[in-house]
Design a protein around this motif. Structure first.
Motif, PDB file in Angstrom:
ATOM      1  N   LEU A  46       5.398  -3.692   8.736  1.00 22.70           N
ATOM      2  CA  LEU A  46       6.214  -3.839   7.537  1.00 22.70           C
ATOM      3  C   LEU A  46       7.572  -3.202   7.798  1.00 22.70           C
ATOM      4  O   LEU A  46       7.654  -2.064   8.252  1.00 22.70           O
ATOM      5  CB  LEU A  46       5.508  -3.155   6.365  1.00 22.70           C
ATOM      6  N   LEU A  47       8.634  -3.946   7.499  1.00 26.43           N
ATOM      7  CA  LEU A  47       9.991  -3.459   7.732  1.00 26.43           C
ATOM      8  C   LEU A  47      10.747  -3.317   6.418  1.00 26.43           C
ATOM      9  O   LEU A  47      10.590  -4.133   5.512  1.00 26.43           O
ATOM     10  CB  LEU A  47      10.758  -4.432   8.630  1.00 26.43           C
ATOM     11  N   GLY A  48      11.587  -2.297   6.335  1.00 23.49           N
ATOM     12  CA  GLY A  48      12.425  -2.076   5.165  1.00 23.49           C
ATOM     13  C   GLY A  48      12.844  -0.625   5.106  1.00 23.49           C
ATOM     14  O   GLY A  48      12.434   0.188   5.924  1.00 23.49           O
ATOM     15  N   ASP A  49      13.669  -0.303   4.117  1.00 21.80           N
ATOM     16  CA  ASP A  49      14.105   1.092   4.034  1.00 21.80           C
ATOM     17  C   ASP A  49      13.127   1.905   3.189  1.00 21.80           C
ATOM     18  O   ASP A  49      12.324   1.380   2.429  1.00 21.80           O
ATOM     19  CB  ASP A  49      15.554   1.240   3.563  1.00 21.80           C
ATOM     20  N   GLU A  50      13.208   3.214   3.332  1.00 23.92           N
ATOM     21  CA  GLU A  50      12.227   4.110   2.732  1.00 23.92           C
ATOM     22  C   GLU A  50      12.176   4.003   1.205  1.00 23.92           C
ATOM     23  O   GLU A  50      11.107   4.068   0.607  1.00 23.92           O
ATOM     24  CB  GLU A  50      12.520   5.559   3.137  1.00 23.92           C
ATOM     25  N   THR A  51      13.312   3.822   0.585  1.00 27.60           N
ATOM     26  CA  THR A  51      13.345   3.702  -0.872  1.00 27.60           C
ATOM     27  C   THR A  51      12.505   2.518  -1.333  1.00 27.60           C
ATOM     28  O   THR A  51      11.737   2.614  -2.297  1.00 27.60           O
ATOM     29  CB  THR A  51      14.798   3.528  -1.368  1.00 27.60           C
ATOM     30  N   ASN A  52      12.622   1.404  -0.634  1.00 29.76           N
ATOM     31  CA  ASN A  52      11.839   0.219  -0.999  1.00 29.76           C
ATOM     32  C   ASN A  52      10.352   0.412  -0.718  1.00 29.76           C
ATOM     33  O   ASN A  52       9.510  -0.077  -1.470  1.00 29.76           O
ATOM     34  CB  ASN A  52      12.385  -1.013  -0.279  1.00 29.76           C
ATOM     35  N   PHE A  53      10.030   1.132   0.362  1.00 30.87           N
ATOM     36  CA  PHE A  53       8.631   1.456   0.622  1.00 30.87           C
ATOM     37  C   PHE A  53       8.060   2.289  -0.523  1.00 30.87           C
ATOM     38  O   PHE A  53       6.955   2.034  -1.001  1.00 30.87           O
ATOM     39  CB  PHE A  53       8.469   2.248   1.928  1.00 30.87           C
ATOM     40  N   ARG A  54       8.820   3.268  -0.973  1.00 28.82           N
ATOM     41  CA  ARG A  54       8.366   4.140  -2.063  1.00 28.82           C
ATOM     42  C   ARG A  54       8.196   3.355  -3.360  1.00 28.82           C
ATOM     43  O   ARG A  54       7.217   3.551  -4.089  1.00 28.82           O
ATOM     44  CB  ARG A  54       9.338   5.290  -2.274  1.00 28.82           C
ATOM     45  N   ARG A  55       9.153   2.471  -3.652  1.00 24.69           N
ATOM     46  CA  ARG A  55       9.044   1.653  -4.861  1.00 24.69           C
ATOM     47  C   ARG A  55       7.789   0.792  -4.823  1.00 24.69           C
ATOM     48  O   ARG A  55       7.043   0.701  -5.801  1.00 24.69           O
ATOM     49  CB  ARG A  55      10.277   0.750  -5.006  1.00 24.69           C
ATOM     50  N   ALA A  56       7.553   0.150  -3.682  1.00 26.17           N
ATOM     51  CA  ALA A  56       6.390  -0.724  -3.541  1.00 26.17           C
ATOM     52  C   ALA A  56       5.093   0.087  -3.642  1.00 26.17           C
ATOM     53  O   ALA A  56       4.163  -0.308  -4.355  1.00 26.17           O
ATOM     54  CB  ALA A  56       6.449  -1.469  -2.209  1.00 26.17           C
ATOM     55  N   PHE A  57       5.061   1.206  -2.959  1.00 26.44           N
ATOM     56  CA  PHE A  57       3.864   2.052  -2.974  1.00 26.44           C
ATOM     57  C   PHE A  57       3.554   2.519  -4.396  1.00 26.44           C
ATOM     58  O   PHE A  57       2.415   2.444  -4.856  1.00 26.44           O
ATOM     59  CB  PHE A  57       4.069   3.239  -2.037  1.00 26.44           C
ATOM     60  N   TYR A  59       4.490   1.127  -7.195  1.00 25.05           N
ATOM     61  CA  TYR A  59       4.096  -0.031  -7.996  1.00 25.05           C
ATOM     62  C   TYR A  59       2.627  -0.384  -7.760  1.00 25.05           C
ATOM     63  O   TYR A  59       1.862  -0.551  -8.712  1.00 25.05           O
ATOM     64  CB  TYR A  59       4.984  -1.224  -7.676  1.00 25.05           C
ATOM     65  N   PHE A  60       2.236  -0.498  -6.504  1.00 21.02           N
ATOM     66  CA  PHE A  60       0.874  -0.925  -6.211  1.00 21.02           C
ATOM     67  C   PHE A  60      -0.159   0.112  -6.635  1.00 21.02           C
ATOM     68  O   PHE A  60      -1.250  -0.235  -7.072  1.00 21.02           O
ATOM     69  CB  PHE A  60       0.712  -1.283  -4.739  1.00 21.02           C
ATOM     70  N   LEU A  61       0.181   1.390  -6.540  1.00 20.77           N
ATOM     71  CA  LEU A  61      -0.748   2.422  -7.003  1.00 20.77           C
ATOM     72  C   LEU A  61      -0.914   2.400  -8.515  1.00 20.77           C
ATOM     73  O   LEU A  61      -1.968   2.729  -9.038  1.00 20.77           O
ATOM     74  CB  LEU A  61      -0.276   3.815  -6.575  1.00 20.77           C
ATOM     75  N   SER A  62       0.138   2.032  -9.221  1.00 21.21           N
ATOM     76  CA  SER A  62       0.084   2.062 -10.680  1.00 21.21           C
ATOM     77  C   SER A  62      -0.600   0.842 -11.292  1.00 21.21           C
ATOM     78  O   SER A  62      -0.900   0.842 -12.481  1.00 21.21           O
ATOM     79  CB  SER A  62       1.490   2.192 -11.271  1.00 21.21           C
ATOM     80  N   GLN A  63      -0.860  -0.185 -10.508  1.00 17.66           N
ATOM     81  CA  GLN A  63      -1.499  -1.389 -11.030  1.00 17.66           C
ATOM     82  C   GLN A  63      -2.976  -1.148 -11.267  1.00 17.66           C
ATOM     83  O   GLN A  63      -3.678  -0.693 -10.392  1.00 17.66           O
ATOM     84  CB  GLN A  63      -1.322  -2.568 -10.068  1.00 17.66           C
ATOM     85  N   LYS A  64      -3.427  -1.451 -12.481  1.00 18.18           N
ATOM     86  CA  LYS A  64      -4.837  -1.226 -12.830  1.00 18.18           C
ATOM     87  C   LYS A  64      -5.706  -2.446 -12.514  1.00 18.18           C
ATOM     88  O   LYS A  64      -6.780  -2.326 -11.992  1.00 18.18           O
ATOM     89  CB  LYS A  64      -4.973  -0.896 -14.321  1.00 18.18           C
ATOM     90  N   ALA A 105      14.034   7.567 -14.175  1.00 20.97           N
ATOM     91  CA  ALA A 105      13.963   8.691 -13.233  1.00 20.97           C
ATOM     92  C   ALA A 105      12.815   9.628 -13.600  1.00 20.97           C
ATOM     93  O   ALA A 105      12.073  10.104 -12.733  1.00 20.97           O
ATOM     94  CB  ALA A 105      15.294   9.439 -13.205  1.00 20.97           C
ATOM     95  N   PHE A 106      12.659   9.890 -14.894  1.00 16.75           N
ATOM     96  CA  PHE A 106      11.579  10.742 -15.390  1.00 16.75           C
ATOM     97  C   PHE A 106      10.212  10.162 -15.000  1.00 16.75           C
ATOM     98  O   PHE A 106       9.355  10.860 -14.480  1.00 16.75           O
ATOM     99  CB  PHE A 106      11.700  10.889 -16.910  1.00 16.75           C
ATOM    100  N   GLU A 107      10.030   8.865 -15.215  1.00 17.87           N
ATOM    101  CA  GLU A 107       8.767   8.207 -14.878  1.00 17.87           C
ATOM    102  C   GLU A 107       8.520   8.233 -13.370  1.00 17.87           C
ATOM    103  O   GLU A 107       7.387   8.404 -12.928  1.00 17.87           O
ATOM    104  CB  GLU A 107       8.752   6.771 -15.397  1.00 17.87           C
ATOM    105  N   ASN A 108       9.567   8.048 -12.575  1.00 19.24           N
ATOM    106  CA  ASN A 108       9.416   8.102 -11.118  1.00 19.24           C
ATOM    107  C   ASN A 108       8.970   9.488 -10.656  1.00 19.24           C
ATOM    108  O   ASN A 108       8.131   9.608  -9.768  1.00 19.24           O
ATOM    109  CB  ASN A 108      10.715   7.720 -10.410  1.00 19.24           C
ATOM    110  N   ILE A 109       9.545  10.525 -11.257  1.00 17.05           N
ATOM    111  CA  ILE A 109       9.150  11.886 -10.903  1.00 17.05           C
ATOM    112  C   ILE A 109       7.673  12.093 -11.229  1.00 17.05           C
ATOM    113  O   ILE A 109       6.921  12.630 -10.419  1.00 17.05           O
ATOM    114  CB  ILE A 109      10.030  12.920 -11.648  1.00 17.05           C
ATOM    115  N   LEU A 110       7.253  11.657 -12.393  1.00 15.54           N
ATOM    116  CA  LEU A 110       5.836  11.793 -12.773  1.00 15.54           C
ATOM    117  C   LEU A 110       4.930  11.007 -11.843  1.00 15.54           C
ATOM    118  O   LEU A 110       3.871  11.500 -11.445  1.00 15.54           O
ATOM    119  CB  LEU A 110       5.630  11.323 -14.206  1.00 15.54           C
ATOM    120  N   LEU A 111       5.332   9.813 -11.506  1.00 10.73           N
ATOM    121  CA  LEU A 111       4.500   8.962 -10.669  1.00 10.73           C
ATOM    122  C   LEU A 111       4.343   9.526  -9.271  1.00 10.73           C
ATOM    123  O   LEU A 111       3.269   9.484  -8.683  1.00 10.73           O
ATOM    124  CB  LEU A 111       5.114   7.555 -10.598  1.00 10.73           C
ATOM    125  N   HIS A 112       5.411  10.108  -8.737  1.00 14.79           N
ATOM    126  CA  HIS A 112       5.343  10.668  -7.393  1.00 14.79           C
ATOM    127  C   HIS A 112       4.681  12.038  -7.405  1.00 14.79           C
ATOM    128  O   HIS A 112       4.131  12.501  -6.458  1.00 14.79           O
ATOM    129  CB  HIS A 112       6.721  10.743  -6.761  1.00 14.79           C
TER     130      HIS A 112
END
Length: 112
Positions: A46-57, A59-64, A105-112
């Motif tokens: 998988l290729l891409g920059d770290e920010t996009n990896f984090r966004r994808a990760f 997202y996929f973890l939060s899917q129920k 930003a608040f939600e991202n901090i909580l999610l990470h």
């Protein structure tokens, strides 16, 4: 690089299932500006920059329902982890210190 055989063995599925699922994987990661690279005799990566990896990760973890199936030990962790309390404490600290933080930003901090 990871080989198709590695995926098949670790997921305990056939190579043909991995190949057919890779089509959906490519579609899903494209949403996050990531790309699946395939190289003969090496495998896929998988290729891409770290920010996009984090966004994808995130997202996929939060899917129920439609996301990745979570392992039972992570599900157990989610059950006992005090997300509501952490949300409250973090929100209070932001207000107390008069920090300006967007909802996203608040939600991202909580999610990470």
């Amino acid at each position: 690089f990871q080989t198709i055989d590695m995926f098949a063995d670790s997921l305990m599925i056939s190579r043909s299932t991995v190949f057919s699922d890779m089509i959906e994987v490519e579609k899903q990661v494209r949403i996050f500006d990531l790309k699946v690279e395939t190289k003969s005799r090496y495998g896929v990566r998988l290729l891409g920059d770290e920010t996009n990896f984090r966004r994808a990760f995130s997202y996929f973890l939060s899917q129920k329902e439609a996301g990745l199936l979570k392992k039972s030990n992570y599900q157990n962790f989610e059950k006992v982890f005090p997300f509501v309390e952490i949300r409250t404490v973090l929100s209070e600290e932001i207000q107390c210190n008069q920090l300006k933080l967007s909802y996203f930003a608040f939600e991202n901090i909580l999610l990470h």
